[in-house]
Design a protein around this motif. Structure first.
Motif, mmCIF file in Angstrom:
data_model
loop_
_atom_site.group_PDB
_atom_site.id
_atom_site.type_symbol
_atom_site.label_atom_id
_atom_site.label_comp_id
_atom_site.label_asym_id
_atom_site.label_seq_id
_atom_site.Cartn_x
_atom_site.Cartn_y
_atom_site.Cartn_z
ATOM 1 N N VAL A 1 -75.784 -97.639 91.724
ATOM 2 C CA VAL A 1 -74.772 -97.438 92.659
ATOM 3 C C VAL A 1 -73.537 -96.791 91.989
ATOM 4 N N VAL B 1 -77.292 -94.304 94.812
ATOM 5 C CA VAL B 1 -76.705 -94.418 96.081
ATOM 6 C C VAL B 1 -74.997 -93.966 95.698
ATOM 7 N N THR C 1 -72.736 -101.977 99.094
ATOM 8 C CA THR C 1 -74.159 -101.606 98.843
ATOM 9 C C THR C 1 -74.728 -102.474 97.763
ATOM 10 N N ALA D 1 -73.703 -93.671 100.550
ATOM 11 C CA ALA D 1 -73.713 -94.927 101.148
ATOM 12 C C ALA D 1 -73.774 -95.316 102.583
ATOM 13 N N LEU E 1 -76.931 -95.767 104.246
ATOM 14 C CA LEU E 1 -77.823 -96.840 103.556
ATOM 15 C C LEU E 1 -78.850 -97.614 104.589
#
Length: 452
Positions: A188, A329, A198, A171, A174
Motif C-alpha cells: 500500500v 494499492v 486500505t 485505493a 478498492l
C-alpha cells in the motif's frame, strides 16, 4: 455580479455533493430552473472506499444546506428525522457518522429533489449561437448557465499508469470488485486516510490471508488529522476569501503547510491499526507486516503481469532496496483536471497549473470561469479550484456556502447571506490598535528569537 433576468435555466454537470447542494439551495428560488446531469445510474459517493468502520472527517452538520439555510428540508437532520433515527443519532453522537450513512443521505436528497437526470453522460459542451449546447449520451440541452461539479480524478504515479488494473489500482476502487488476495504480497503506497483505511481493511483479513503486507509513505510518520479549533478556521468563508487574494507562491506554500488538515488520519483509525499490529505481534501473525516511513517509491513502468519490482529509497540515508509485490494499492490522492467534454470550448477558457499535476480552470471570486464567450453565457466551477480558493474547496466544509455564492451570482441578488462566519482569527489584519495609546506611537517589535 450578473445582470438580473426574469428566469434562469441552469444545467449542472455531476451529481456529487457540490451540485446536490446547489439544487437543494436553489429549490426555494422561483426564478431558477435547475437540472443535474449525472453519468451514473444513482448517486454514488466514494463507493470504492466505503470500508467497514469508515467515518466522516467532517461534521455532518456541514451537509448540503445547513450552514446556508438551517431550516431547509434537505438537511442531514431532516434526513435523520424522516428515517426515525434522530434521537438515536443525538445519543450516539454526530461525530460518529459513517461515510456509508452520509452517502445514503446524499441519495435521499437526490431522490427528494427529483431533478437529477441519471445515466446522462455529458459528451461535449459547445457554443451554438449565443448559448451553450450540451451533448449527452442521450440527447442535447441548451442553456446560458452551466455549473460543473464533477469532482477530482485519482492521481496515479507515472510508473503505475500502464499497469494491469486488477493488480495495480487506486485505493478509490478498492471495493469496486470482490478481491481475493490470499498468499499475495501486497504493498500500500500512501500515508493519508485512504492509505490507512486500505491497510486496516487488508490487515483485518477482508481479502484473505495475505502473503505479506507492506505500507509505505514518504511522510516522516503516519500523522493524525489536524482537527483543532484554530486549524478548522481554515475551513471558514473568510479564510477562503483571504487565500484567494494571495499570490501563487504563497498559496502553494500554504497548501503544503495545511496537508494534514485534509489528509491526516483519524485518531480512531490509527489506534485500530496500532492495536491490530500489536495483537499480531503478540499472537505471531501468519504473514509479515511492515510499516515504512520516509520512503520514496519508484519503479520502471509496470506492465504485463505480476510480480512487480518496486524501488524503495530511504530519504534519510539514501539507501535503496527492492521490494517484490503481486498487488500494489495506490493511496496517492487526487488531482483536478479539465473535463474532456469541455474540449470544444477549451480555447475560450484560461487554465492554471496547480501543485500535484492538477490543471484548474481560472475562476473569479464567485466561482465563475474566466470565459471568452458571449456575455450572456456563464460557466461556474465547483470543487475544482483548490489552488485558487484554498484547502476547503475540495472539502465538504464550505459546500453550501460556495453553492450559495454561485446562486447569488446567477440571480444577481442576495438569495443567501454569504457574509463571513464569525471566527476568532483575523486573516486580514496586519496588527492591532490600542485605543488608549497615541495613533502615532509605533509598536515595539521584539527580537523574533525571543518571542514564543
Amino acid at each position: 455580479m450578473l445582470k438580473h433576468s426574469d428566469s434562469y435555466s441552469v444545467i449542472a454537470i455531476g451529481a456529487g455533493p457540490a451540485n446536490l447542494s446547489l439544487a437543494a439551495l436553489s429549490a426555494p428560488i422561483p426564478e431558477i430552473s435547475l437540472h443535474i446531469l449525472e453519468k451514473s445510474e444513482s448517486v454514488s459517493w466514494h463507493p470504492g472506499l466505503l470500508v467497514e468502520g469508515a467515518v466522516m472527517q467532517t461534521s455532518p452538520l456541514k451537509d448540503l444546506v445547513t450552514p446556508a439555510d438551517p431550516t431547509s428540508a434537505y438537511s442531514f437532520l431532516a434526513y435523520l428525522h424522516e428515517k426515525r433515527r434522530l434521537y438515536q443519532a443525538v445519543v450516539r453522537g454526530l461525530e460518529h457518522v459513517s461515510r456509508s450513512e452520509f452517502g445514503d443521505y446524499l441519495r435521499w436528497a437526490a431522490e427528494k429533489l427529483g431533478n437529477v437526470q441519471f445515466g446522462e453522460q455529458v459528451v461535449a459542451v459547445e457554443l451554438r449561437g449565443k448559448s451553450f449546447n450540451i451533448i449527452t449520451s442521450r440527447r442535447e440541452y441548451q442553456t446560458h448557465t452551466i455549473v460543473i461539479g464533477v469532482g477530482r480524478v485519482p492521481s496515479i504515479p507515472d510508473w503505475g499508469r500502464d499497469a494491469p488494473p486488477n493488480e495495480v489500482f487506486h485505493a478509490s476502487t478498492l471495493l469496486a470488485q470482490r478481491r481475493e488476495l490470499s498468499s499475495k504480497r501486497v504493498v500500500v503506497v500512501g500515508g493519508g486516510q485512504s492509505g490507512a483505511e486500505t491497510f486496516l481493511h487488508l490487515l483485518s483479513g477482508a481479502c484473505g490471508a495475505l502473503g505479506s503486507l507492506t505500507w509505505v509513505t514518504r511522510r516522516a510518520n503516519i500523522f493524525a488529522l489536524e482537527d483543532s479549533p484554530f486549524v478548522n478556521e481554515w475551513f471558514f468563508p473568510q479564510y477562503g476569501g483571504w487565500f484567494f487574494e494571495q499570490g501563487g507562491s504563497t498559496r502553494k506554500q500554504l497548501l503544503e503547510q495545511q496537508s494534514l488538515a485534509s489528509d491526516g488520519v483519524n485518531c480512531s483509525t490509527l489506534r485500530a491499526i496500532y492495536n491490530a499490529l500489536y495483537d499480531r505481534e503478540f499472537h505471531r501473525g501468519s504473514y509479515p507486516t511492515h510499516v515504512q516511513i520516509r520512503v520514496d517509491t519508484t519503479a520502471d513502468k509496470l506492465s504485463g503481469v505480476s510480480p512487480f519490482l518496486l524501488g524503495l529509497r530511504q530519504q534519510m540515508t539514501g539507501i535503496c532496496s527492492e521490494h517484490v509485490a503481486d498487488i500494489v494499492v495506490l493511496a496517492t490522492g487526487y488531482r483536478t483536471e479539465i473535463p474532456s467534454f469541455l474540449e470544444p470550448i477549451a480555447n475560450r477558457l484560461t487554465v492554471v497549473s496547480a501543485p500535484g499535476g492538477s490543471q484548474e480552470i481560472l475562476v473569479e471570486k464567485d466561482y465563475s470561469a474566466r470565459f471568452d464567450g458571449p456575455e450572456n453565457c456563464h460557466l461556474y466551477v465547483q470543487n475544482g479550484a483548490r489552488f485558487q480558493h484554498g484547502i476547503a474547496d475540495t472539502n465538504l466544509s464550505l459546500t453550501p456556502w460556495r453553492a450559495s455564492t454561485v446562486l447569488n451570482s446567477i440571480v444577481g441578488r442576495t438569495a443567501y447571506d454569504c457574509g463571513p462566519a464569525r471566527g476568532v482569527v483575523d486573516w486580514y489584519s496586519s496588527g492591532f490598535e490600542d485605543s488608549h495609546s497615541s495613533a502615532s506611537k509605533q509598536p515595539a517589535c521584539r527580537d523574533p528569537a525571543h518571542v514564543d
